[in-house]
Design an enzyme around this catalytic site. Structure first.
Site, PDB file in Angstrom:
ATOM      1  N   TYR A   1       0.830  -1.207   0.000  1.00 14.52           N
ATOM      2  CA  TYR A   1       0.000   0.000   0.000  1.00 14.52           C
ATOM      3  C   TYR A   1       0.867   1.260   0.000  1.00 14.52           C
ATOM      4  CZ  TYR A   1      -2.750   3.888   1.693  1.00 14.52           C
ATOM      5  OH  TYR A   1      -3.300   5.139   1.824  1.00 14.52           O
TER       6      TYR A   1
ATOM      7  N   THR B   1       0.448  11.651   4.240  1.00 14.90           N
ATOM      8  CA  THR B   1       0.272  10.240   3.873  1.00 14.90           C
ATOM      9  C   THR B   1      -0.761   9.653   4.830  1.00 14.90           C
ATOM     10  OG1 THR B   1       2.188   9.623   5.242  1.00 14.90           O
ATOM     11  CG2 THR B   1       2.555   9.817   2.863  1.00 14.90           C
TER      12      THR B   1
ATOM     13  N   TYR C   1      -9.570  16.399   1.693  1.00 13.65           N
ATOM     14  CA  TYR C   1     -10.442  15.807   0.685  1.00 13.65           C
ATOM     15  C   TYR C   1     -11.830  16.359   0.954  1.00 13.65           C
ATOM     16  CZ  TYR C   1      -6.963  12.202  -0.493  1.00 13.65           C
ATOM     17  OH  TYR C   1      -5.844  11.545  -0.919  1.00 13.65           O
TER      18      TYR C   1
ATOM     19  N   THR D   1      -6.506  18.626  -2.040  1.00 12.38           N
ATOM     20  CA  THR D   1      -6.084  17.642  -3.046  1.00 12.38           C
ATOM     21  C   THR D   1      -7.068  17.663  -4.199  1.00 12.38           C
ATOM     22  OG1 THR D   1      -5.048  16.313  -1.339  1.00 12.38           O
ATOM     23  CG2 THR D   1      -5.568  15.188  -3.403  1.00 12.38           C
TER      24      THR D   1
ATOM     25  N   ARG E   1      -4.800   0.740  -8.038  1.00 15.23           N
ATOM     26  CA  ARG E   1      -3.513   0.233  -7.546  1.00 15.23           C
ATOM     27  C   ARG E   1      -3.619  -1.283  -7.464  1.00 15.23           C
ATOM     28  NH1 ARG E   1      -3.957   4.888  -2.932  1.00 15.23           N
ATOM     29  NH2 ARG E   1      -4.136   6.609  -4.414  1.00 15.23           N
TER      30      ARG E   1
ATOM     31  N   LYS F   1      -3.165  20.984  -4.297  1.00 15.81           N
ATOM     32  CA  LYS F   1      -2.190  19.877  -4.323  1.00 15.81           C
ATOM     33  C   LYS F   1      -2.591  18.918  -5.441  1.00 15.81           C
ATOM     34  CE  LYS F   1      -0.439  16.144  -1.366  1.00 15.81           C
ATOM     35  NZ  LYS F   1      -0.845  14.912  -2.046  1.00 15.81           N
TER      36      LYS F   1
ATOM     37  N   HIS G   1       0.594  12.917  -6.742  1.00 16.79           N
ATOM     38  CA  HIS G   1       0.095  12.054  -5.670  1.00 16.79           C
ATOM     39  C   HIS G   1       1.032  10.847  -5.465  1.00 16.79           C
ATOM     40  CE1 HIS G   1      -3.895  11.675  -3.434  1.00 16.79           C
ATOM     41  NE2 HIS G   1      -3.211  10.647  -2.966  1.00 16.79           N
TER      42      HIS G   1
ATOM     43  N   ARG H   1       0.243   7.747  -7.641  1.00 16.79           N
ATOM     44  CA  ARG H   1      -0.776   6.793  -7.190  1.00 16.79           C
ATOM     45  C   ARG H   1      -2.141   7.042  -7.839  1.00 16.79           C
ATOM     46  NH1 ARG H   1       0.944   4.517  -2.335  1.00 16.79           N
ATOM     47  NH2 ARG H   1      -0.969   4.644  -1.123  1.00 16.79           N
TER      48      ARG H   1
ATOM     49  N   ARG I   1      14.401  12.087  -2.965  1.00 18.91           N
ATOM     50  CA  ARG I   1      15.054  11.065  -2.143  1.00 18.91           C
ATOM     51  C   ARG I   1      16.422  11.475  -1.630  1.00 18.91           C
ATOM     52  NH1 ARG I   1      10.588  10.031  -2.406  1.00 18.91           N
ATOM     53  NH2 ARG I   1       9.516   8.167  -3.141  1.00 18.91           N
TER      54      ARG I   1
ATOM     55  N   GLY J   1       6.915  12.173   0.953  1.00 18.87           N
ATOM     56  CA  GLY J   1       5.888  11.256   1.448  1.00 18.87           C
ATOM     57  C   GLY J   1       6.503   9.959   1.942  1.00 18.87           C
TER      58      GLY J   1
HETATM   59  C1  LIG Z   1       1.070   5.701   1.429  1.00 17.74           C
HETATM   60  C2  LIG Z   1       0.678   7.031   0.880  1.00 17.74           C
HETATM   61  C3  LIG Z   1      -0.483   7.636   1.323  1.00 17.74           C
HETATM   62  C4  LIG Z   1      -0.850   8.884   0.823  1.00 17.74           C
HETATM   63  N1  LIG Z   1      -1.967   9.488   1.321  1.00 17.74           N
HETATM   64  C5  LIG Z   1      -2.327  10.703   0.850  1.00 17.74           C
HETATM   65  C6  LIG Z   1      -3.463  11.371   1.376  1.00 17.74           C
HETATM   66  O1  LIG Z   1      -4.127  10.891   2.287  1.00 17.74           O
HETATM   67  N2  LIG Z   1      -3.798  12.559   0.835  1.00 17.74           N
HETATM   68  C7  LIG Z   1      -3.069  13.149  -0.170  1.00 17.74           C
HETATM   69  O2  LIG Z   1      -3.409  14.236  -0.631  1.00 17.74           O
HETATM   70  N3  LIG Z   1      -1.961  12.558  -0.649  1.00 17.74           N
HETATM   71  C8  LIG Z   1      -1.567  11.363  -0.162  1.00 17.74           C
HETATM   72  N4  LIG Z   1      -0.439  10.764  -0.643  1.00 17.74           N
HETATM   73  C9  LIG Z   1       0.422  11.501  -1.597  1.00 17.74           C
HETATM   74  C10 LIG Z   1       1.484  12.315  -0.845  1.00 17.74           C
HETATM   75  O3  LIG Z   1       0.906  13.413  -0.183  1.00 17.74           O
HETATM   76  C11 LIG Z   1       2.572  12.851  -1.779  1.00 17.74           C
HETATM   77  O4  LIG Z   1       1.962  13.552  -2.835  1.00 17.74           O
HETATM   78  C12 LIG Z   1       3.500  11.771  -2.331  1.00 17.74           C
HETATM   79  O5  LIG Z   1       3.694  10.742  -1.401  1.00 17.74           O
HETATM   80  C13 LIG Z   1       4.852  12.369  -2.708  1.00 17.74           C
HETATM   81  O6  LIG Z   1       5.655  11.423  -3.348  1.00 17.74           O
HETATM   82  P1  LIG Z   1       6.807  10.563  -2.616  1.00 17.74           P
HETATM   83  O7  LIG Z   1       6.123   9.522  -1.807  1.00 17.74           O
HETATM   84  O8  LIG Z   1       7.568  10.015  -3.772  1.00 17.74           O
HETATM   85  O9  LIG Z   1       7.630  11.512  -1.766  1.00 17.74           O
HETATM   86  C14 LIG Z   1      -0.045   9.523  -0.156  1.00 17.74           C
HETATM   87  C15 LIG Z   1       1.129   8.909  -0.582  1.00 17.74           C
HETATM   88  C16 LIG Z   1       1.505   7.682  -0.073  1.00 17.74           C
HETATM   89  C17 LIG Z   1       2.792   7.066  -0.539  1.00 17.74           C
END
Ligand SMILES: Cc1cc2nc3c(=O)[nH]c(=O)nc-3n(C[C@H](O)[C@H](O)[C@H](O)COP(=O)(O)O)c2cc1C
Length: 354
Positions: A25, A79, A131, A157, A166, A235, A259, A262, A294, A313
């Site tokens: 996940y 996240t 959201y 977002t 996914r 975002k 995102h 994702r 990274r 993230g």
């Molecule tokens: C496990 C996971 C959960 C996430 N949950 C959210 C979320 O709840 N709301 C949101 O706007 N973005 C969410 N994101 C996106 C992150 O805010 C962010 O855009 C992204 O992780 C950045 O990329 P990186 O993981 O390569 O640093 C999530 C990303 C991951 C990996």
């Protein structure tokens, strides 16, 4: 395993420690994960052009987000469901952010409430990722709770009218473990998240379909402004065209984001989209970036292309899974040091000089 010295080491540790469905996940992207690998790889396609013989004995790493100073230009992206990584979850993350004097963006879908986050780290710079729910009253209440608690901005977002596909979450029948809950919405009936019927994919995808408003549109930003005086950042903008449209709504900022790859697979890597967006907004709002950051030179490249700060993230989740608050703090410290080293080797003494 020897002590981690890079984000990659933390990632390897998290892969070993986390249950498979949680690792999948957190780590996976949408569909064929084309954008997922591109987010990281794109950074390495840009080369740096250092200046030499410029006194770099003293450097200032500071930047600001929405007018609030941060010690170095790396903040924490939202996240969801951090308690799956470590029992201390979001509290560990916000405390690490507070101790490093950088900003923390809390997910709407946190496993800790805005009240508990604030009580744990009252001095932290906190923003709420939002959201918008079909039920506008639920949305309004959350926004206003956050504002009363001293949150300093909303990251709305805009790339998730529905959840991206996914594959791994579908295969794993991914759902939130039953001992955890989305604490901001204790009163809501969120059984969709815990039960998976296998028809529509993961439990999360079912929850989004049931609760999140897919009819969200530009005019809703005006509505959001009527319920809060916090600045609004969009975002999930990834093209210059949409950035120009956002500027018309007088938003305070744009977070260039896909995102974490994702949502829509096949969109550009964020570092590739950044320059076009910075040009499009032409200084009318702040621009930030997340996705694939990274190491310190990734931060250098994003700042050089015009971002005021980057957000991370997954690296935070890897630190959290390794050893809670200390792990997150160490990930941030490493990035700070790597950024400082790279800035000096670039012959610069501040982010403005980049
Ligand atoms: C496990 C996971 C959960 C996430 N949950 C959210 C979320 O709840 N709301 C949101 O706007 N973005 C969410 N994101 C996106 C992150 O805010 C962010 O855009 C992204 O992780 C950045 O990329 P990186 O993981 O390569 O640093 C999530 C990303 C991951 C990996």
């Amino acid at each position: 395993m020897s002590a981690p010295v890079s984000v990659k080491d933390y990632e390897n540790s998290a892969r070993e420690k986390l249950p498979k469905s949680v690792w999948d996940y957190y780590s996976s992207g949408a569909n064929n994960e084309q954008t997922l690998s591109d987010n990281c790889n794109a950074f390495s396609r840009y080369r740096l052009r250092p200046h030499v013989l410029n006194d770099v004995s003293k450097v200032n790493l500071g930047s600001s987000v929405l007018g609030t100073p941060i010690d170095f230009p790396v903040c924490i992206a939202s996240t969801a469901m951090n308690k799956m990584a470590h029992p201390t979850g979001e509290i560990a993350v916000v405390k690490a952010a507070e101790s490093m004097k950088i900003g923390y963006m809390q997910s709407t879908w946190a496993t800790t409430s805005v009240e508990d986050i604030t009580a744990a780290a009252p001095g932290a710079i906190r923003w709420l990722q939002l959201y918008i729910y079909k039920n506008r009253e639920v949305t309004k209440q959350l926004v206003q709770r956050a504002e009363r608690l001293g949150y300093q901005g909303i990251f709305l977002t805009v790339d998730t009218p529905i959840l991206g596909k996914r594959y791994k979450d579908v295969k794993n029948n991914f759902s939130l473990p039953s001992h955890l809950s989305l604490e901001n919405f204790k009163a809501l009936d969120l059984k969709e998240l815990h039960t998976v019927d296998g028809e529509n994919g993961s439990g999360l995808a079912q929850m989004v379909a049931a609760l999140i408003d897919p009819s969200l549109q530009w005019s809703d930003i005006a509505w959001l402004k009527t319920i809060t005086s916090m600045p609004i950042v969009l975002k999930g903008i990834i093209t210059g065209e949409m950035a120009k449209r956002a500027v018309k709504e007088n938003v305070a900022g744009i977070l260039v984001s896909n995102h974490g790859a994702r949502q829509l697979d096949g969109v550009p890597a964020t570092i590739d989209a950044l320059r076009e967006i910075v040009q499009a907004v032409d200084g009318k709002c702040e621009v930030y970036l997340d996705g694939g950051v990274r190491n310190g030179t990734d931060v250098i490249k994003a700042i050089a292309f015009g971002a005021k700060a980057v957000f991370i993230g997954r690296p935070v989740l890897w630190g959290l899974a390794h050893n809670g608050q200390e792990g997150v703090r160490h990930v941030l410290k490493m990035l700070r040091e790597e950024f400082k080293t790279a800035l000096q080797l670039m012959g610069c003494t501040s982010i403005e000089e980049l």
